[in-house]
Design an enzyme around this catalytic site. Structure first.
Site, mmCIF file in Angstrom:
data_model
loop_
_atom_site.group_PDB
_atom_site.id
_atom_site.type_symbol
_atom_site.label_atom_id
_atom_site.label_comp_id
_atom_site.label_asym_id
_atom_site.label_seq_id
_atom_site.Cartn_x
_atom_site.Cartn_y
_atom_site.Cartn_z
ATOM 1 N N SER A 7 -2.979 3.657 12.499
ATOM 2 C CA SER A 7 -2.885 2.638 13.582
ATOM 3 C C SER A 7 -3.595 3.265 14.693
ATOM 4 O O SER A 7 -3.202 4.288 15.330
ATOM 5 C CB SER A 7 -1.457 2.474 13.934
ATOM 6 O OG SER A 7 -1.335 1.844 15.266
ATOM 7 N N HIS A 32 -5.095 -0.250 10.745
ATOM 8 C CA HIS A 32 -3.895 -1.070 11.286
ATOM 9 C C HIS A 32 -4.170 -1.452 12.787
ATOM 10 O O HIS A 32 -4.376 -0.431 13.617
ATOM 11 C CB HIS A 32 -2.543 -0.194 11.167
ATOM 12 C CG HIS A 32 -1.427 -0.945 11.521
ATOM 13 N ND1 HIS A 32 -0.669 -1.856 10.740
ATOM 14 C CD2 HIS A 32 -0.711 -0.858 12.830
ATOM 15 C CE1 HIS A 32 0.480 -2.094 11.478
ATOM 16 N NE2 HIS A 32 0.352 -1.878 12.478
ATOM 17 N N ASP A 34 -2.756 -3.211 16.298
ATOM 18 C CA ASP A 34 -1.425 -3.814 17.021
ATOM 19 C C ASP A 34 -2.106 -4.754 17.944
ATOM 20 O O ASP A 34 -2.466 -4.322 18.866
ATOM 21 C CB ASP A 34 -0.749 -2.445 17.393
ATOM 22 C CG ASP A 34 -0.209 -1.816 16.334
ATOM 23 O OD1 ASP A 34 0.564 -2.320 15.410
ATOM 24 O OD2 ASP A 34 -0.392 -0.428 16.275
ATOM 25 N N MET A 36 -0.472 -6.976 20.669
ATOM 26 C CA MET A 36 0.775 -7.431 21.597
ATOM 27 C C MET A 36 0.338 -8.111 22.710
ATOM 28 O O MET A 36 -0.640 -8.067 23.470
ATOM 29 C CB MET A 36 1.159 -6.051 22.103
ATOM 30 C CG MET A 36 1.370 -5.013 20.934
ATOM 31 S SD MET A 36 2.306 -3.248 21.805
ATOM 32 C CE MET A 36 2.140 -2.530 20.272
ATOM 33 N N HIS A 65 -1.359 -6.567 12.733
ATOM 34 C CA HIS A 65 0.111 -6.613 12.997
ATOM 35 C C HIS A 65 0.290 -7.677 14.432
ATOM 36 O O HIS A 65 -0.021 -6.991 15.345
ATOM 37 C CB HIS A 65 0.474 -5.199 13.201
ATOM 38 C CG HIS A 65 1.985 -5.225 13.366
ATOM 39 N ND1 HIS A 65 2.552 -4.068 13.631
ATOM 40 C CD2 HIS A 65 2.940 -6.107 13.427
ATOM 41 C CE1 HIS A 65 3.820 -4.232 14.026
ATOM 42 N NE2 HIS A 65 4.024 -5.646 13.885
ATOM 43 N N MET A 67 2.195 -8.837 17.205
ATOM 44 C CA MET A 67 3.505 -8.810 17.801
ATOM 45 C C MET A 67 3.621 -9.718 19.108
ATOM 46 O O MET A 67 3.152 -9.194 20.169
ATOM 47 C CB MET A 67 3.561 -7.300 18.294
ATOM 48 C CG MET A 67 4.202 -6.644 17.214
ATOM 49 S SD MET A 67 3.791 -4.664 17.741
ATOM 50 C CE MET A 67 2.108 -4.581 17.133
ATOM 51 N N MET A 136 9.680 -2.554 10.411
ATOM 52 C CA MET A 136 9.311 -1.698 11.507
ATOM 53 C C MET A 136 10.526 -0.515 11.654
ATOM 54 O O MET A 136 11.585 -0.867 11.333
ATOM 55 C CB MET A 136 9.680 -2.518 12.919
ATOM 56 C CG MET A 136 8.543 -3.633 13.146
ATOM 57 S SD MET A 136 6.887 -2.707 13.216
ATOM 58 C CE MET A 136 6.890 -1.709 14.701
ATOM 59 N N GLY A 141 6.065 -1.934 20.237
ATOM 60 C CA GLY A 141 5.499 -1.946 21.779
ATOM 61 C C GLY A 141 4.791 -0.805 22.025
ATOM 62 O O GLY A 141 3.991 -0.929 22.869
ATOM 63 N N PHE A 142 5.075 0.346 21.456
ATOM 64 C CA PHE A 142 4.455 1.541 21.782
ATOM 65 C C PHE A 142 4.108 2.496 20.657
ATOM 66 O O PHE A 142 4.943 2.584 19.815
ATOM 67 C CB PHE A 142 5.210 2.173 22.871
ATOM 68 C CG PHE A 142 5.746 1.399 24.048
ATOM 69 C CD1 PHE A 142 4.454 1.000 25.148
ATOM 70 C CD2 PHE A 142 6.664 0.541 24.236
ATOM 71 C CE1 PHE A 142 4.602 0.519 26.180
ATOM 72 C CE2 PHE A 142 6.867 -0.142 25.522
ATOM 73 C CZ PHE A 142 5.998 -0.327 26.145
ATOM 74 N N GLY A 143 3.199 3.339 20.940
ATOM 75 C CA GLY A 143 3.099 4.355 19.791
ATOM 76 C C GLY A 143 3.853 5.555 20.175
ATOM 77 O O GLY A 143 4.422 5.669 21.233
ATOM 78 N N ASP A 174 5.995 1.151 9.433
ATOM 79 C CA ASP A 174 5.396 1.196 10.727
ATOM 80 C C ASP A 174 6.485 1.644 11.854
ATOM 81 O O ASP A 174 7.079 1.016 12.507
ATOM 82 C CB ASP A 174 4.638 -0.314 11.087
ATOM 83 C CG ASP A 174 3.733 -0.114 12.186
ATOM 84 O OD1 ASP A 174 3.456 1.090 12.964
ATOM 85 O OD2 ASP A 174 3.536 -1.054 12.724
ATOM 86 N N GLY A 176 6.662 6.010 14.002
ATOM 87 C CA GLY A 176 7.276 7.397 14.034
ATOM 88 C C GLY A 176 7.252 8.079 12.690
ATOM 89 O O GLY A 176 7.827 8.822 12.160
ATOM 90 N N GLY A 196 0.345 6.252 13.425
ATOM 91 C CA GLY A 196 -0.499 6.176 14.864
ATOM 92 C C GLY A 196 -0.569 7.473 15.495
ATOM 93 O O GLY A 196 -1.504 8.276 15.138
HETATM 94 C C1 DX5 Z 1 4.379 -0.086 17.220
HETATM 95 C C2 DX5 Z 1 3.166 -0.512 16.473
HETATM 96 C C3 DX5 Z 1 2.725 0.659 15.451
HETATM 97 C C4 DX5 Z 1 2.374 2.027 16.322
HETATM 98 C C5 DX5 Z 1 2.739 3.173 15.420
HETATM 99 O O1 DX5 Z 1 4.596 -1.237 17.743
HETATM 100 O O2 DX5 Z 1 3.293 -1.511 15.670
HETATM 101 O O3 DX5 Z 1 1.809 0.144 14.765
HETATM 102 O O4 DX5 Z 1 0.929 2.263 16.469
HETATM 103 O O5 DX5 Z 1 2.597 4.329 15.845
HETATM 104 P P1 DX5 Z 1 3.223 5.676 15.717
HETATM 105 O O6 DX5 Z 1 2.973 6.105 14.423
HETATM 106 O O7 DX5 Z 1 2.794 6.524 16.922
HETATM 107 O O8 DX5 Z 1 4.793 5.518 15.729
HETATM 108 ZN ZN ZN Z 2 1.880 -1.815 13.964
#
Ligand code: DX5
Ligand code: ZN
Length: 222
Positions: A7, A32, A34, A36, A65, A67, A136, A141-143, A174, A176, A196
């Site tokens: 990602s 991947h 994201d 948003m 993806h 969102m 999920m 929302g965040f990496g 997706d 963590g 990610g």
């Molecule tokens: C979160 C995203 C993920 C994110 C995963 O909302 O959908 O794709 O990039 O990142 P990591 O692997 O850092 O949790």
């Molecule tokens: Zn994602």
């Protein structure tokens, strides 16, 4: 075949092309992306124009993806930009069947994403139509967030439900994910790993991709 989908959310956005090329040469299977909208999730990221530029930087399929609220409105734009896989959130689409049908009519792979607190039963009447399910394992929302452990039970239930129906729909997970939990997630039934921060916030992203591919190869042995 188990797939790795880096990602790019945690990359330096001024060097997206470089990150994508690095992922491709290190052995990634999908990219991947994201998307948003600042409404469905409290963050804003990339639009169709960015997707179209990324498309030119790689031969890998783009796993987009969404969102976003009202995903049906955006699907044609991302199709046009070169998205190969498009997932929409069950919580964001009022007309899931219509939106999934649209993605399929446009010739793309269609997936539904479910948040950590959304029960998989929401997929009951549409499961057979899907090319993949995105579970999920963080709140989107965040990496760089911590993996939500209760996701494992959801993945196992979904896996046995899909098998019980005689279907072979891959489960994508997706949030963590890192080399520390990838193997056990594969054993739980995951076939597409989105990773990610563990890749792109690392000092040597290519090395983490190589490690993840080794784990995939080890877990794929009969
Ligand atoms: C979160 C995203 C993920 C994110 C995963 O909302 O959908 O794709 O990039 O990142 P990591 O692997 O850092 O949790
Ligand atoms: Zn994602």
């Amino acid at each position: 075949m188990i797939k790795l989908a880096p990602s790019i959310l945690s990359t330096d956005f001024s060097r997206l092309g470089e990150a994508v090329r690095l992922a491709e040469s290190a052995g990634a299977d999908l990219i991947h992306i994201d998307v948003m909208d600042g409404h469905f999730v409290p963050n804003l990221t990339l639009g169709p124009q960015a997707v179209s530029s990324i498309k030119k930087a790689t031969r890998l399929p783009l796993d987009v993806h969404l969102m976003v609220e009202d995903p049906g409105f955006f699907i044609p734009f991302f199709h046009e930009a070169g998205a190969d896989w498009i997932s929409i959130h069950a919580e964001a689409s009022t007309h899931l069947h219509r939106d999934i049908t649209l993605i399929k009519e446009l010739g793309r792979k269609a997936g539904i994403a479910v948040n950590p607190a959304t029960p998989i039963q929401v997929l009951h009447d549409i499961l057979k139509e899907l090319d993949y399910v995105l579970v999920m394992s963080v709140n989107p929302g965040f990496g760089g967030q911590k993996f939500v452990e209760s996701t494992r039970q959801k993945i196992r239930e979904l896996r046995s439900w899909i098998r019980g129906q005689g279907l072979s729909i891959p489960i994508e997970v997706d949030g963590g994910i890192s080399p520390a939990n990838a193997a056990t997630l594969i054993r739980d039934g995951v076939e597409i790993l989105v990773v990610g921060a563990a890749i792109f916030a690392a000092e040597d992203p290519a090395r983490v991709i190589t490690r993840l591919k080794e784990i995939i190869a080890e877990e794929s042995r009969p």
